[in-house]
Design a protein around this motif. Sequence first.
Motif, PDB file in Angstrom:
ATOM      1  N   GLU A  92      81.789   0.794 -82.131  1.00 51.50           N
ATOM      2  CA  GLU A  92      81.992   1.526 -80.874  1.00 51.50           C
ATOM      3  C   GLU A  92      80.718   1.525 -80.029  1.00 51.50           C
ATOM      4  O   GLU A  92      80.774   1.396 -78.801  1.00 51.50           O
ATOM      5  CB  GLU A  92      82.399   2.971 -81.175  1.00 51.50           C
ATOM      6  N   LEU A  93      79.576   1.690 -80.700  1.00 51.72           N
ATOM      7  CA  LEU A  93      78.311   1.667 -79.964  1.00 51.72           C
ATOM      8  C   LEU A  93      78.094   0.311 -79.301  1.00 51.72           C
ATOM      9  O   LEU A  93      77.633   0.231 -78.158  1.00 51.72           O
ATOM     10  CB  LEU A  93      77.148   1.986 -80.892  1.00 51.72           C
ATOM     11  N   ARG A  94      78.405  -0.781 -80.016  1.00 48.87           N
ATOM     12  CA  ARG A  94      78.244  -2.115 -79.423  1.00 48.87           C
ATOM     13  C   ARG A  94      79.162  -2.279 -78.219  1.00 48.87           C
ATOM     14  O   ARG A  94      78.772  -2.851 -77.197  1.00 48.87           O
ATOM     15  CB  ARG A  94      78.530  -3.191 -80.468  1.00 48.87           C
ATOM     16  N   TYR A  95      80.383  -1.782 -78.330  1.00 49.27           N
ATOM     17  CA  TYR A  95      81.305  -1.851 -77.201  1.00 49.27           C
ATOM     18  C   TYR A  95      80.742  -1.090 -76.001  1.00 49.27           C
ATOM     19  O   TYR A  95      80.719  -1.593 -74.879  1.00 49.27           O
ATOM     20  CB  TYR A  95      82.666  -1.240 -77.586  1.00 49.27           C
ATOM     21  N   PHE A  96      80.295   0.142 -76.267  1.00 51.65           N
ATOM     22  CA  PHE A  96      79.811   0.969 -75.153  1.00 51.65           C
ATOM     23  C   PHE A  96      78.571   0.375 -74.514  1.00 51.65           C
ATOM     24  O   PHE A  96      78.451   0.335 -73.282  1.00 51.65           O
ATOM     25  CB  PHE A  96      79.517   2.396 -75.626  1.00 51.65           C
ATOM     26  N   VAL A  97      77.610  -0.075 -75.328  1.00 49.12           N
ATOM     27  CA  VAL A  97      76.376  -0.640 -74.773  1.00 49.12           C
ATOM     28  C   VAL A  97      76.692  -1.850 -73.909  1.00 49.12           C
ATOM     29  O   VAL A  97      76.105  -2.034 -72.833  1.00 49.12           O
ATOM     30  CB  VAL A  97      75.390  -0.993 -75.910  1.00 49.12           C
ATOM     31  N   ALA A  98      77.639  -2.684 -74.334  1.00 48.49           N
ATOM     32  CA  ALA A  98      78.003  -3.858 -73.532  1.00 48.49           C
ATOM     33  C   ALA A  98      78.561  -3.441 -72.176  1.00 48.49           C
ATOM     34  O   ALA A  98      78.180  -3.983 -71.133  1.00 48.49           O
ATOM     35  CB  ALA A  98      79.019  -4.711 -74.284  1.00 48.49           C
ATOM     36  N   LEU A 121      73.524   5.391 -73.838  1.00 45.54           N
ATOM     37  CA  LEU A 121      73.028   4.018 -73.731  1.00 45.54           C
ATOM     38  C   LEU A 121      71.648   3.908 -74.375  1.00 45.54           C
ATOM     39  O   LEU A 121      71.393   3.000 -75.165  1.00 45.54           O
ATOM     40  CB  LEU A 121      72.974   3.578 -72.269  1.00 45.54           C
ATOM     41  N   ARG A 122      70.768   4.848 -74.045  1.00 47.35           N
ATOM     42  CA  ARG A 122      69.423   4.828 -74.612  1.00 47.35           C
ATOM     43  C   ARG A 122      69.454   5.024 -76.131  1.00 47.35           C
ATOM     44  O   ARG A 122      68.831   4.281 -76.892  1.00 47.35           O
ATOM     45  CB  ARG A 122      68.564   5.902 -73.944  1.00 47.35           C
ATOM     46  N   GLU A 123      70.198   6.028 -76.574  1.00 45.68           N
ATOM     47  CA  GLU A 123      70.257   6.318 -78.004  1.00 45.68           C
ATOM     48  C   GLU A 123      71.029   5.235 -78.754  1.00 45.68           C
ATOM     49  O   GLU A 123      70.697   4.887 -79.899  1.00 45.68           O
ATOM     50  CB  GLU A 123      70.928   7.684 -78.229  1.00 45.68           C
ATOM     51  N   GLY A 124      72.070   4.699 -78.113  1.00 46.78           N
ATOM     52  CA  GLY A 124      72.869   3.659 -78.749  1.00 46.78           C
ATOM     53  C   GLY A 124      72.073   2.393 -78.980  1.00 46.78           C
ATOM     54  O   GLY A 124      72.187   1.749 -80.032  1.00 46.78           O
ATOM     55  N   ARG A 125      71.280   2.005 -77.996  1.00 46.50           N
ATOM     56  CA  ARG A 125      70.417   0.823 -78.185  1.00 46.50           C
ATOM     57  C   ARG A 125      69.482   1.025 -79.366  1.00 46.50           C
ATOM     58  O   ARG A 125      69.293   0.127 -80.190  1.00 46.50           O
ATOM     59  CB  ARG A 125      69.600   0.585 -76.918  1.00 46.50           C
ATOM     60  N   ALA A 126      68.857   2.215 -79.432  1.00 53.16           N
ATOM     61  CA  ALA A 126      67.928   2.494 -80.532  1.00 53.16           C
ATOM     62  C   ALA A 126      68.641   2.460 -81.873  1.00 53.16           C
ATOM     63  O   ALA A 126      68.114   1.927 -82.865  1.00 53.16           O
ATOM     64  CB  ALA A 126      67.261   3.854 -80.310  1.00 53.16           C
ATOM     65  N   ALA A 127      69.860   3.011 -81.926  1.00 56.01           N
ATOM     66  CA  ALA A 127      70.616   3.034 -83.182  1.00 56.01           C
ATOM     67  C   ALA A 127      71.001   1.628 -83.610  1.00 56.01           C
ATOM     68  O   ALA A 127      70.885   1.267 -84.790  1.00 56.01           O
ATOM     69  CB  ALA A 127      71.864   3.904 -83.020  1.00 56.01           C
ATOM     70  N   LEU A 128      71.457   0.798 -82.676  1.00 60.97           N
ATOM     71  CA  LEU A 128      71.832  -0.574 -83.013  1.00 60.97           C
ATOM     72  C   LEU A 128      70.615  -1.384 -83.438  1.00 60.97           C
ATOM     73  O   LEU A 128      70.695  -2.214 -84.354  1.00 60.97           O
ATOM     74  CB  LEU A 128      72.532  -1.235 -81.823  1.00 60.97           C
ATOM     75  N   ASP A 129      69.483  -1.148 -82.776  1.00 60.45           N
ATOM     76  CA  ASP A 129      68.244  -1.831 -83.182  1.00 60.45           C
ATOM     77  C   ASP A 129      67.873  -1.451 -84.614  1.00 60.45           C
ATOM     78  O   ASP A 129      67.440  -2.296 -85.407  1.00 60.45           O
ATOM     79  CB  ASP A 129      67.093  -1.464 -82.240  1.00 60.45           C
TER      80      ASP A 129
END
Length: 282
Positions: free
Chosen positions: A5-11, A65-73
Amino acid sequence: METRELRYFVAVAEELHFGRAAQRLGMAQPPLSRAIGQLERRLGVTLLDRTSRSVTLTEAGSVLLREGRAALDAVEAAERRTRRAALAATGRPGLVLVTKAGASGELLPKLLDAYAAEPGAAAVDVLLCGIGEQERLLRDGRADVGLLHRPFDSTAGFDFEELCTEGQVVVLPAAHPLADRAHLRMADVTALSGLPMPRWPRVDGTYPDGPGPEVRDHAQLLQLIALGRASAVLPESSRAQLRRDLAAVPVLDAPAVTTVIAWPPQSRSQAVAGLVRAATRL
């Protein structure tokens, strides 16, 4: 939340267009729209304001977006470090050292030689990167240890040891009227040289506004200086790599530059520990 879900949202948040985001993710648009809607309902917030013409982030969306990028990283870093640990367990362990291309020209070979002489030293792959990229490569797991340069690079969130501190010089074309000066001050560089300073990329890849040329790496910068299109204030150690058509003049009031060796605080790598010990002994 799931990483999917995070990847979907970040995209979607980066593209601000469901069609482009779906194409980027390799999926159809309707299930992507449904997934974002389900995420909003579960969180109880609106992440994206949608109209027939545009998609914009809400305040809550900007935070995710900010937190999601950090989590995916962090997830990707965990995957890379896990695979590297598995490889190390099957044979001779290795590590990846990241540094800016053109930086630490004298220190780096000495460090590699000193560490290679240690009993049981691991193989070291050197990853040369652009300006300001060491932090990202350390955080996302593509590098195990890095050479950073304060105040230009941030050591926030890393463990580190200081290795050396040096002054700075202004690099000018060899034929420039200021090239023969014994020393200069920052005011002299900006007021008298007539050459603009380069503009380095920010972490997000954009460039600050200004008259100077956009510069991606050290080699490009030196070429522009030699052509009389720019000047630059660099660490004193950069003198050793200058071409004959360039000159370096000490800048008395430029901030000192401290080189540090840094690594993620969760690292338990014996190879990283050995490299850091070798660095601090130099």
